[in-house]
Write a protein that holds these residues in place. Structure first.
Motif, mmCIF file in Angstrom:
data_model
loop_
_atom_site.group_PDB
_atom_site.id
_atom_site.type_symbol
_atom_site.label_atom_id
_atom_site.label_comp_id
_atom_site.label_asym_id
_atom_site.label_seq_id
_atom_site.Cartn_x
_atom_site.Cartn_y
_atom_site.Cartn_z
ATOM 1 N N LYS A 28 23.581 22.632 -31.780
ATOM 2 C CA LYS A 28 23.590 21.475 -30.873
ATOM 3 C C LYS A 28 24.359 21.831 -29.608
ATOM 4 N N GLU A 30 27.038 21.284 -26.905
ATOM 5 C CA GLU A 30 28.359 20.663 -26.982
ATOM 6 C C GLU A 30 29.170 20.967 -25.725
ATOM 7 N N GLU A 33 28.254 22.090 -21.838
ATOM 8 C CA GLU A 33 26.805 22.269 -21.788
ATOM 9 C C GLU A 33 26.047 20.945 -21.861
ATOM 10 N N LEU A 34 26.748 19.819 -22.068
ATOM 11 C CA LEU A 34 26.086 18.526 -22.253
ATOM 12 C C LEU A 34 25.213 18.110 -21.078
ATOM 13 N N SER A 35 25.481 18.590 -19.892
ATOM 14 C CA SER A 35 24.683 18.220 -18.722
ATOM 15 C C SER A 35 23.537 19.194 -18.464
ATOM 16 N N THR A 44 17.469 16.109 -20.793
ATOM 17 C CA THR A 44 18.748 16.675 -21.222
ATOM 18 C C THR A 44 18.532 17.543 -22.456
#
Length: 52
Positions: A28, A30, A33-35, A44
């Protein structure tokens, strides 16, 4: 390493298998890197698919 959304995670897995002939690691997105956006569309990214 390929960043992929829910819709394109299968395509990213297939790409890694085709290029490196090995089972990819799936994790996943995290932290910072969320953007990050999906490499196949502008949604996204939810997963990182890598060969190592």
């Amino acid at each position: 390493m390929i960043y992929a959304c829910e819709e394109h995670v299968d395509l990213a897995i297939d790409t890694i298998v085709d290029e490196f002939e090995t089972f990819p690691m799936l994790s996943k997105v995290e932290g910072e890197e969320l953007s990050t956006t999906c490499e196949y569309c502008q949604n996204t990214a939810v997963y990182v698919v890598a060969n190592e």
